[in-house]
Design an enzyme around this catalytic site. Structure first.
Site, PDB file in Angstrom:
ATOM      1  N   PRO A  79      42.234  36.554  49.912  1.00 37.12           N
ATOM      2  CA  PRO A  79      41.095  37.324  50.285  1.00 37.12           C
ATOM      3  C   PRO A  79      39.812  36.796  49.455  1.00 37.12           C
ATOM      4  O   PRO A  79      40.090  36.218  48.227  1.00 37.12           O
ATOM      5  CB  PRO A  79      41.455  38.533  49.883  1.00 37.12           C
ATOM      6  CG  PRO A  79      42.416  38.790  48.877  1.00 37.12           C
ATOM      7  CD  PRO A  79      43.278  37.724  49.313  1.00 37.12           C
ATOM      8  N   SER A  86      39.993  32.335  45.158  1.00 40.04           N
ATOM      9  CA  SER A  86      40.028  31.577  46.326  1.00 40.04           C
ATOM     10  C   SER A  86      39.234  30.333  46.520  1.00 40.04           C
ATOM     11  O   SER A  86      39.448  29.424  47.112  1.00 40.04           O
ATOM     12  CB  SER A  86      39.352  32.563  47.619  1.00 40.04           C
ATOM     13  OG  SER A  86      38.111  33.178  47.279  1.00 40.04           O
ATOM     14  N   SER A  87      38.110  30.287  45.714  1.00 43.88           N
ATOM     15  CA  SER A  87      37.035  29.061  45.689  1.00 43.88           C
ATOM     16  C   SER A  87      37.754  27.928  45.031  1.00 43.88           C
ATOM     17  O   SER A  87      37.959  26.784  45.672  1.00 43.88           O
ATOM     18  CB  SER A  87      35.688  29.423  45.165  1.00 43.88           C
ATOM     19  OG  SER A  87      35.937  29.851  43.910  1.00 43.88           O
ATOM     20  N   ASP A 126      39.737  29.104  36.202  1.00 40.80           N
ATOM     21  CA  ASP A 126      40.447  29.208  37.459  1.00 40.80           C
ATOM     22  C   ASP A 126      40.686  28.143  37.948  1.00 40.80           C
ATOM     23  O   ASP A 126      42.030  27.819  38.488  1.00 40.80           O
ATOM     24  CB  ASP A 126      39.259  29.614  38.566  1.00 40.80           C
ATOM     25  CG  ASP A 126      39.075  31.288  38.387  1.00 40.80           C
ATOM     26  OD1 ASP A 126      39.406  31.761  37.438  1.00 40.80           O
ATOM     27  OD2 ASP A 126      38.533  31.791  39.417  1.00 40.80           O
TER      28      ASP A 126
HETATM   29  O1  PMV Z   1      36.006  36.224  40.437  1.00 37.23           O
HETATM   30  P1  PMV Z   1      37.068  35.111  39.917  1.00 37.23           P
HETATM   31  O2  PMV Z   1      38.406  35.013  40.501  1.00 37.23           O
HETATM   32  O3  PMV Z   1      36.249  33.910  40.598  1.00 37.23           O
HETATM   33  O4  PMV Z   1      36.975  35.251  38.356  1.00 37.23           O
HETATM   34  C1  PMV Z   1      35.856  34.952  37.618  1.00 37.23           C
HETATM   35  C2  PMV Z   1      36.293  34.998  36.320  1.00 37.23           C
HETATM   36  C3  PMV Z   1      35.232  34.881  35.455  1.00 37.23           C
HETATM   37  O5  PMV Z   1      35.484  34.935  33.887  1.00 37.23           O
HETATM   38  C4  PMV Z   1      34.296  36.135  35.562  1.00 37.23           C
HETATM   39  C5  PMV Z   1      34.060  33.703  35.241  1.00 37.23           C
HETATM   40  C6  PMV Z   1      34.726  32.564  34.894  1.00 37.23           C
HETATM   41  O6  PMV Z   1      33.982  31.506  35.457  1.00 37.23           O
HETATM   42  O7  PMV Z   1      35.615  32.441  34.240  1.00 37.23           O
END
Ligand code: PMV
Length: 284
Positions: A79, A86-87, A126
């Site tokens: 999702p 997801s990105s 990520d």
């Molecule tokens: O929301 P997501 O799955 O893109 O995770 C972001 C994680 C953060 O620490 C908030 C941002 C990052 O770039 O690490």
């Protein structure tokens, strides 16, 4: 067809953006699959429901990757806007398709640049966990693959969607308005990630759970949780989970609960009243 997995952050989201360590794992039951065929111009289809701003970013991504005469099929069960990467999964999957012979390091470097299109100032955790497909300890651009003793988590959907980019910006504003206060919270989160790395290697489930609970409290202090995520954490702990916390950007998306064979049914049953989207994941 090329494929890239989803991920969840176990410890350290937001603090990683400020150079503190974080820990993330791949989620192999969720993935983004890509097929490319030749076409006169660029066209794509996806099962994601995208608003106009997400469509724009997607088109920017294709152009950044030099894909302009292909028909692109994107099939994903991750999702969007849920903290499950997801990105980054889309970027890694696309890069793998376009550059099948590239090393993981090279894929990861380019995937980081793609993440900049989606998130502005990504930490890099990520794209790293999704590229290397192993649990990672990530600090200031340095990626370490770590060994963890097997454990089980539940991924629980809060049903709320939110933009990571907006939440990261909100934290930046808070940080700049009171550096001392927010630096203290971020450093404490960093300390938790360091401890968690050790405890994950021993498989000390009670301690890992305790660290998750503390991490969630600190994320609340940072202002990135929401009522739905707090309720999931509370219900999980009431039902006997060892620990629980929100994951990813926050203000919605998913939370995780740390469970084992003895209690996962009970926790799941309790949470079913709240969310019909609960996924069990065995990490090893
Ligand atoms: O929301 P997501 O799955 O893109 O995770 C972001 C994680 C953060 O620490 C908030 C941002 C990052 O770039 O690490």
């Amino acid at each position: 067809m090329s494929r890239a997995y989803a991920k969840t952050i176990l410890f350290g989201e937001h603090a990683v953006v400020y150079g503190e360590p974080g820990i993330a794992i791949p989620i192999k039951s969720m993935h983004t699959d890509i097929e490319l065929t030749d076409s006169k111009n660029i066209e794509y289809e996806t099962n994601w429901e995208l608003d106009s701003s997400s469509k724009k970013k997607l088109e920017e991504l294709f152009s950044f990757l030099g894909i302009n005469d292909k028909s692109i099929k994107i099939k994903s069960n991750i999702p969007i806007s849920s903290g499950l990467g997801s990105s980054a999964s889309l970027s890694v999957s696309l890069i793998r398709k376009v550059h099948p012979l590239w090393t993981k390091d090279r894929v990861n470097e380019l995937a980081y640049k793609c993440e900049e299109i989606f998130h502005g100032t990504p930490s890099g955790i990520d794209n790293s966990v999704i590229t290397y497909e192993k649990p990672v300890y990530y600090e200031n651009g340095i990626i370490e693959i770590i060994q963890v003793k097997p454990f089980k988590i539940l991924l629980i959907d809060s049903g709320v969607r939110s933009s990571t980019k907006d939440v990261v910006l909100q934290v930046r504003k808070s940080y700049e308005s009171n550096v001392e206060k927010y630096q203290k919270i971020l450093s404490q989160i960093g300390y938790i990630s360091k401890k968690a790395r050790e405890e994950l290697s021993y498989g000390n489930i009670k301690m890992i759970g305790f660290l998750m609970i503390r991490n969630h409290e600190l994320l609340r202090e940072l202002g990135v949780s929401c009522d739905e995520l707090d309720d999931i954490v509370k219900l999980s702990l009431e039902a006997g989970a060892y620990g629980a916390k929100m994951v990813g950007g926050g203000k919605g998306g998913y939370a995780i609960a740390l469970v084992d064979e003895t209690n996962h049914k009970k926790v799941e049953d309790k949470l079913r009243k709240f969310s019909d989207n609960i996924i069990g994941v065995d990490v090893n």
